[in-house]
Motif scaffolding. Structure first.
Motif, PDB file in Angstrom:
ATOM      1  N   HIS B  51      52.471  32.686  49.443  1.00 29.88           N
ATOM      2  CA  HIS B  51      53.910  32.730  49.718  1.00 29.88           C
ATOM      3  C   HIS B  51      54.554  33.955  49.077  1.00 29.88           C
ATOM      4  O   HIS B  51      55.398  34.626  49.688  1.00 29.88           O
ATOM      5  N   LEU B  52      54.154  34.248  47.858  1.00 30.91           N
ATOM      6  CA  LEU B  52      54.719  35.416  47.170  1.00 30.91           C
ATOM      7  C   LEU B  52      54.340  36.700  47.898  1.00 30.91           C
ATOM      8  O   LEU B  52      55.132  37.636  47.970  1.00 30.91           O
ATOM      9  N   ARG B  53      53.114  36.713  48.438  1.00 29.21           N
ATOM     10  CA  ARG B  53      52.688  37.906  49.166  1.00 29.21           C
ATOM     11  C   ARG B  53      53.565  38.123  50.392  1.00 29.21           C
ATOM     12  O   ARG B  53      53.960  39.248  50.689  1.00 29.21           O
ATOM     13  N   LYS B  54      53.875  37.029  51.086  1.00 32.28           N
ATOM     14  CA  LYS B  54      54.731  37.152  52.273  1.00 32.28           C
ATOM     15  C   LYS B  54      56.096  37.721  51.890  1.00 32.28           C
ATOM     16  O   LYS B  54      56.642  38.578  52.578  1.00 32.28           O
ATOM     17  N   LEU B  55      56.635  37.233  50.790  1.00 29.62           N
ATOM     18  CA  LEU B  55      57.947  37.723  50.348  1.00 29.62           C
ATOM     19  C   LEU B  55      57.860  39.184  49.943  1.00 29.62           C
ATOM     20  O   LEU B  55      58.781  39.969  50.174  1.00 29.62           O
ATOM     21  N   GLU B  56      56.730  39.528  49.359  1.00 26.32           N
ATOM     22  CA  GLU B  56      56.562  40.906  48.915  1.00 26.32           C
ATOM     23  C   GLU B  56      56.417  41.847  50.106  1.00 26.32           C
ATOM     24  O   GLU B  56      56.986  42.936  50.120  1.00 26.32           O
ATOM     25  N   GLU B  57      55.660  41.390  51.112  1.00 26.33           N
ATOM     26  CA  GLU B  57      55.483  42.220  52.312  1.00 26.33           C
ATOM     27  C   GLU B  57      56.809  42.467  53.013  1.00 26.33           C
ATOM     28  O   GLU B  57      57.029  43.520  53.596  1.00 26.33           O
ATOM     29  N   ALA B  58      57.689  41.473  52.950  1.00 21.02           N
ATOM     30  CA  ALA B  58      59.002  41.630  53.581  1.00 21.02           C
ATOM     31  C   ALA B  58      59.950  42.424  52.688  1.00 21.02           C
ATOM     32  O   ALA B  58      61.105  42.614  53.026  1.00 21.02           O
ATOM     33  N   LYS B  59      59.446  42.850  51.532  1.00 19.81           N
ATOM     34  CA  LYS B  59      60.251  43.599  50.554  1.00 19.81           C
ATOM     35  C   LYS B  59      61.415  42.764  50.008  1.00 19.81           C
ATOM     36  O   LYS B  59      62.464  43.296  49.670  1.00 19.81           O
ATOM     37  N   TYR B  60      61.237  41.447  49.984  1.00 21.58           N
ATOM     38  CA  TYR B  60      62.256  40.583  49.402  1.00 21.58           C
ATOM     39  C   TYR B  60      62.095  40.529  47.886  1.00 21.58           C
ATOM     40  O   TYR B  60      63.046  40.276  47.168  1.00 21.58           O
ATOM     41  N   VAL B  61      60.860  40.717  47.424  1.00 21.85           N
ATOM     42  CA  VAL B  61      60.621  40.737  45.983  1.00 21.85           C
ATOM     43  C   VAL B  61      59.796  41.966  45.622  1.00 21.85           C
ATOM     44  O   VAL B  61      59.084  42.514  46.455  1.00 21.85           O
ATOM     45  N   GLU B  62      59.938  42.397  44.390  1.00 20.54           N
ATOM     46  CA  GLU B  62      59.064  43.445  43.893  1.00 20.54           C
ATOM     47  C   GLU B  62      58.278  42.863  42.731  1.00 20.54           C
ATOM     48  O   GLU B  62      58.706  41.898  42.103  1.00 20.54           O
ATOM     49  N   LEU B  63      57.121  43.450  42.461  1.00 15.59           N
ATOM     50  CA  LEU B  63      56.318  42.876  41.388  1.00 15.59           C
ATOM     51  C   LEU B  63      55.950  43.920  40.350  1.00 15.59           C
ATOM     52  O   LEU B  63      56.020  45.127  40.572  1.00 15.59           O
ATOM     53  N   ARG B  64      55.578  43.396  39.215  1.00 23.39           N
ATOM     54  CA  ARG B  64      55.232  44.226  38.074  1.00 23.39           C
ATOM     55  C   ARG B  64      54.057  43.538  37.407  1.00 23.39           C
ATOM     56  O   ARG B  64      54.090  42.335  37.166  1.00 23.39           O
ATOM     57  N   LYS B  65      53.018  44.292  37.152  1.00 22.04           N
ATOM     58  CA  LYS B  65      51.853  43.676  36.519  1.00 22.04           C
ATOM     59  C   LYS B  65      51.867  43.958  35.027  1.00 22.04           C
ATOM     60  O   LYS B  65      52.047  45.080  34.593  1.00 22.04           O
ATOM     61  N   GLY B  66      51.705  42.897  34.267  1.00 20.71           N
ATOM     62  CA  GLY B  66      51.664  43.065  32.818  1.00 20.71           C
ATOM     63  C   GLY B  66      50.444  42.372  32.256  1.00 20.71           C
ATOM     64  O   GLY B  66      49.643  41.800  33.000  1.00 20.71           O
ATOM     65  N   PHE B  67      50.285  42.443  30.977  1.00 19.89           N
ATOM     66  CA  PHE B  67      49.141  41.801  30.347  1.00 19.89           C
ATOM     67  C   PHE B  67      49.586  40.763  29.337  1.00 19.89           C
ATOM     68  O   PHE B  67      50.517  40.980  28.571  1.00 19.89           O
ATOM     69  N   VAL B  68      48.902  39.626  29.357  1.00 15.53           N
ATOM     70  CA  VAL B  68      49.082  38.658  28.280  1.00 15.53           C
ATOM     71  C   VAL B  68      47.707  38.505  27.664  1.00 15.53           C
ATOM     72  O   VAL B  68      46.822  37.879  28.234  1.00 15.53           O
ATOM     73  N   GLY B  69      47.505  39.094  26.513  1.00 11.72           N
ATOM     74  CA  GLY B  69      46.150  39.170  25.973  1.00 11.72           C
ATOM     75  C   GLY B  69      45.323  40.041  26.908  1.00 11.72           C
ATOM     76  O   GLY B  69      45.686  41.179  27.178  1.00 11.72           O
ATOM     77  N   ARG B  70      44.255  39.457  27.453  1.00 18.89           N
ATOM     78  CA  ARG B  70      43.425  40.237  28.359  1.00 18.89           C
ATOM     79  C   ARG B  70      43.718  39.937  29.827  1.00 18.89           C
ATOM     80  O   ARG B  70      43.259  40.633  30.710  1.00 18.89           O
ATOM     81  N   LYS B  71      44.461  38.848  30.028  1.00 23.19           N
ATOM     82  CA  LYS B  71      44.724  38.452  31.418  1.00 23.19           C
ATOM     83  C   LYS B  71      45.914  39.218  31.979  1.00 23.19           C
ATOM     84  O   LYS B  71      46.859  39.506  31.251  1.00 23.19           O
ATOM     85  N   THR B  72      45.833  39.495  33.266  1.00 22.77           N
ATOM     86  CA  THR B  72      46.999  40.107  33.898  1.00 22.77           C
ATOM     87  C   THR B  72      47.982  38.995  34.247  1.00 22.77           C
ATOM     88  O   THR B  72      47.589  37.894  34.586  1.00 22.77           O
ATOM     89  N   LEU B  73      49.237  39.330  34.118  1.00 25.19           N
ATOM     90  CA  LEU B  73      50.272  38.381  34.492  1.00 25.19           C
ATOM     91  C   LEU B  73      51.280  39.143  35.344  1.00 25.19           C
ATOM     92  O   LEU B  73      51.852  40.130  34.898  1.00 25.19           O
ATOM     93  N   THR B  74      51.456  38.683  36.573  1.00 23.13           N
ATOM     94  CA  THR B  74      52.370  39.369  37.467  1.00 23.13           C
ATOM     95  C   THR B  74      53.753  38.753  37.370  1.00 23.13           C
ATOM     96  O   THR B  74      53.878  37.532  37.360  1.00 23.13           O
ATOM     97  N   SER B  75      54.752  39.615  37.264  1.00 25.15           N
ATOM     98  CA  SER B  75      56.128  39.137  37.261  1.00 25.15           C
ATOM     99  C   SER B  75      56.821  39.602  38.534  1.00 25.15           C
ATOM    100  O   SER B  75      56.467  40.630  39.091  1.00 25.15           O
ATOM    101  N   TYR B  76      57.800  38.844  38.943  1.00 20.60           N
ATOM    102  CA  TYR B  76      58.496  39.150  40.183  1.00 20.60           C
ATOM    103  C   TYR B  76      59.989  39.256  39.951  1.00 20.60           C
ATOM    104  O   TYR B  76      60.548  38.607  39.087  1.00 20.60           O
ATOM    105  N   ARG B  77      60.575  40.111  40.775  1.00 20.67           N
ATOM    106  CA  ARG B  77      62.032  40.242  40.720  1.00 20.67           C
ATOM    107  C   ARG B  77      62.550  40.380  42.150  1.00 20.67           C
ATOM    108  O   ARG B  77      61.880  40.992  42.996  1.00 20.67           O
TER     109      ARG B  77
END
Lengths: 245, 101
Positions: B51-77
């Motif tokens: 679902h998030l991918r669909k919103l992202e493809e429509a440019k309704y949301v943008e994402l930012r990849k961050g790290f929590v420890g070693r894991k990636t954590l994606t945030s959305y706006r």
């Protein structure tokens, strides 16, 4: 298409009709993810927006408590310097007149201010935690975190600016600076909680600017800004959102 | 006025419960990370991600990849376009309610 045994001898056994039913079923299944009632959709939107976007547990009672603390502290300050409210004598002068020295003013203002703040914050936290327990909203979420960070920046800047002024022996603008920066802090936090807090922020800033021009009324502006306005705001919020909830 | 008129104003992309919920969370705040969505909406990783991918493809949301420890954590706006579309969708819903009751 293979017709299941259960419906072999019924009207549905007609293969065409069965196909049609399957197709219809497919569409119904695929539309489970959508709302059939716009009203339900709106209600869900509202609850989601309030649940995580904004910090709604801030209790009006917290405001009232903070206001009462401020008024008590200011009353002691009036008594200490032996002045009456709205006398127009700035606190520094009044303090000097009473004690013939101003050496004690910094530790006195600093400690009484600190005690007031600690007591006010502890009480505010208590009422807000109580409210959060009642409403079921979480106290520590992304909204309250962002709110805290955004509020701390102007608050710390204002506090340091006051200390810098004291460092240079200037006391006249303490009330103005604290009120203005506190107002800015409320504006910054207003994005993350109910809108009304912004009006409190505007009032604090206006009051701060007033006392920047009339430093003689600094302590009175403190009493109004941190005392009366907090109580008015707290009562407004309490009666608007909490009493019936 | 017929309901049909409002149906056209509804945003197809925001018809989905999940996507509408995601947008509701986003318009009320700033960055929201994937885990918060998962906790808040109670969905599986895969479902939510699609679902998030669909919103992202429509440019309704943008994402930012961050790290929590070693894991990636994606945030959305939410983007400006997303906010506008959401507002239009909600308005259409509100109009439907108003004219049906």
């Amino acid at each position: 298409m293979l017709v299941p045994k259960e419906i072999q001898y019924t009207k549905l056994a007609n293969p065409n009709l069965f196909d049609l039913l399957c197709i219809a079923k497919y569409f119904i299944m695929s539309s489970v993810d959508t709302y059939s009632d716009p009203q339900e959709a709106l209600a869900d939107i509202r609850s989601l927006m309030s649940r995580s976007g904004r910090f709604l547990s801030l209790s009006g009672l917290s405001g009232i408590w903070a206001g009462v603390c401020a008024l008590v502290a200011v009353t002691f300050a009036y008594m200490k310097a032996n002045i009456l409210p709205f006398s127009g004598v700035d606190y520094y002068t009044a303090f000097y007149r009473q004690y013939q020295s101003v050496e004690a003013i910094e530790p006195y203002v600093f400690t009484s201010g600190l005690i007031t703040m600690v007591v006010a914050v502890i009480g505010a936290l208590f009422f807000t935690m109580r409210r959060s327990k009642r409403t079921g909203y979480t106290l520590w979420n992304s909204a309250s975190r962002s709110m805290l960070i955004n509020m701390l920046v102007p608050l710390a800047a204002g506090g340091l600016l006051v200390i810098a002024h004291w460092y240079h022996g200037d006391y006249g603008y303490s009330a103005a600076i604290t009120l203005i920066f506190y107002g800015l802090c409320l504006l910054a936090g207003g994005r993350y909680t109910l809108d009304e807090i912004r009006y409190l922020g505007y009032c604090e800033i206006a009051l701060g600017l007033f006392t920047a021009f009339y430093p003689g009324y600094g302590i009175d502006a403190w009493a109004i800004g941190f005392g009366v306005l907090h109580i008015v705001y707290g009562m407004l919020m309490y009666f608007r959102y909490e009493r019936n909830a | 006025m017929s309901v049909k008129k409002y149906l056209n104003q509804l945003d197809k992309l925001l018809d989905s419960r999940v996507r509408l919920a995601v947008m509701s969370l986003l318009v009320a705040t700033d960055w929201v990370d994937f885990t918060t969505f998962k906790d808040e909406l109670g969905l599986s990783d895969g479902n939510l991600a699609s679902h998030l991918r669909k919103l992202e493809e429509a440019k309704y949301v943008e994402l930012r990849k961050g790290f929590v420890g070693r894991k990636t954590l994606t945030s959305y706006r939410v983007t400006e376009l997303g906010r506008l579309s959401f507002q239009k969708h909600v308005e259409a819903l509100a109009n439907m309610v108003r004219n049906n009751s």
